[in-house]
Write an enzyme that holds these catalytic residues in place. Structure first.
Site, PDB file in Angstrom:
ATOM      1  N   ASP A 139     -20.615  90.598  12.572  1.00 23.49           N
ATOM      2  CA  ASP A 139     -21.153  89.297  12.178  1.00 23.49           C
ATOM      3  C   ASP A 139     -22.257  88.831  13.131  1.00 23.49           C
ATOM      4  O   ASP A 139     -22.028  88.665  14.337  1.00 23.49           O
ATOM      5  CB  ASP A 139     -20.043  88.251  12.174  1.00 23.49           C
ATOM      6  CG  ASP A 139     -18.867  88.664  11.289  1.00 23.49           C
ATOM      7  OD1 ASP A 139     -18.404  89.804  11.420  1.00 23.49           O
ATOM      8  OD2 ASP A 139     -18.416  87.831  10.488  1.00 23.49           O
ATOM      9  N   HIS A 157     -18.919  81.664   4.460  1.00 23.61           N
ATOM     10  CA  HIS A 157     -20.050  80.780   4.774  1.00 23.61           C
ATOM     11  C   HIS A 157     -21.287  81.083   3.938  1.00 23.61           C
ATOM     12  O   HIS A 157     -22.358  80.522   4.206  1.00 23.61           O
ATOM     13  CB  HIS A 157     -20.406  80.881   6.263  1.00 23.61           C
ATOM     14  CG  HIS A 157     -19.392  80.270   7.175  1.00 23.61           C
ATOM     15  ND1 HIS A 157     -19.120  78.923   7.190  1.00 23.61           N
ATOM     16  CD2 HIS A 157     -18.564  80.827   8.096  1.00 23.61           C
ATOM     17  CE1 HIS A 157     -18.178  78.668   8.090  1.00 23.61           C
ATOM     18  NE2 HIS A 157     -17.823  79.811   8.656  1.00 23.61           N
ATOM     19  N   HIS A 201     -14.881  87.833  14.377  1.00 27.74           N
ATOM     20  CA  HIS A 201     -15.881  87.905  15.444  1.00 27.74           C
ATOM     21  C   HIS A 201     -15.321  88.491  16.731  1.00 27.74           C
ATOM     22  O   HIS A 201     -15.925  88.352  17.803  1.00 27.74           O
ATOM     23  CB  HIS A 201     -16.504  86.537  15.746  1.00 27.74           C
ATOM     24  CG  HIS A 201     -17.213  85.920  14.585  1.00 27.74           C
ATOM     25  ND1 HIS A 201     -17.914  84.737  14.671  1.00 27.74           N
ATOM     26  CD2 HIS A 201     -17.336  86.309  13.295  1.00 27.74           C
ATOM     27  CE1 HIS A 201     -18.428  84.426  13.497  1.00 27.74           C
ATOM     28  NE2 HIS A 201     -18.082  85.375  12.645  1.00 27.74           N
TER      29      HIS A 201
END
Length: 257
Positions: free
Chosen positions: A8, A68, A178
């Site tokens: 990411d 997102h 992450h």
């Protein structure tokens, strides 16, 4: 074929990390096909057309996403037209964009499927397991490789999915947390799997954000505006080389000291 799956990308810091490290990775590993999760690439939340073009210009073939993907309002203006930008395929059918694509590179056809887990994600989603089955029935026999970005919170859901598609998908790389995991493995039927490929962005951060803001939220319980951290850069990815004889995998972590 050689594949590079990049973790990411967090905001401008993540894009700077790509510019800093990706040319060296390409020089050393010579990947034929690069997949990158870019749902946090614009300010830490979402992606814009300008940022999309910037990532593609660095040599990225396909950009995947997750929860997102719709954070930036302008996404509705271009997501339907960009075949190289994917949103999770198990969003409701009315959602804009596409959940998978088939791309040709070096004479090979590569399917990239973007899926999102349901545990702890808070979004009404179709079952990612059954959605993979549906897509697989459509594309099997017509592609040479299948890559899945499984964007999920729960490690158990990610691992279960890896075993579920073992022998059907060639690569399953997890995103969203992450935090890179050290469990890269070739599953019994040949699928390459890793629970989370990690973060490309700030080295010193709380999953990409300035530590001060999440610390304040944990201490006070009050709403806090998060900002992408700056400073030293971090690049994390998974490299996979598949031949008729064998499969090689390597977790990549590069950082500024």
């Amino acid at each position: 074929m050689k594949f590079l799956c990049i973790g990411d990308v967090m905001g401008r810091t993540g894009r700077n990390a790509l510019k800093r490290f990706l040319p060296d990775v390409i020089k050393e590993y010579s990947p034929d096909f690069i997949v990158l999760n870019g749902e946090n690439a614009a300010g830490g939340f979402g992606i814009t057309k300008k940022v999309f073009d910037e990532l593609i210009s660095l040599g990225v073939d396909v950009i995947t996403s997750g929860n997102h993907i719709y954070d930036k309002k302008e996404i509705v203006q271009f997501i339907d037209n960009e075949t190289r930008l994917l949103r999770p395929a198990n969003y409701p059918p009315q959602a804009l964009g596409r959940g998978y694509g088939i791309y040709e590179k070096n004479g090979k056809k590569i399917a990239v499927i973007n899926l999102m887990g349901r545990a702890f994600m808070g979004i009404p989603l179709d079952c990612p397991f059954r959605k993979f089955d549906e897509i697989y029935e459509e594309i099997k026999g017509s592609v040479d490789y299948i890559i899945v970005d499984f964007h999920a919170e729960a490690t158990s859901e990610k691992a279960a999915f890896g075993f579920y598609v073992d022998g059907r998908a060639d690569i399953v790389f997890g995103t969203h947390s992450h935090v890179a995991t050290a469990d890269e493995i070739i599953l019994p039927e040949g699928t390459v799997y890793i629970t989370d490929v990690g973060l490309t962005g700030p080295k010193y951060s709380v999953i990409g954000m300035n530590p001060e803001e999440p610390i304040r939220k944990f201490l006070t319980g009050m709403p806090v505006k998060y900002e992408v951290a700056k400073g030293e850069l971090l690049f994390q990815a998974l490299f996979v080389e598949k031949t008729d004889e064998k499969t090689d995998i390597k977790r990549i972590k590069l950082q500024e000291e």
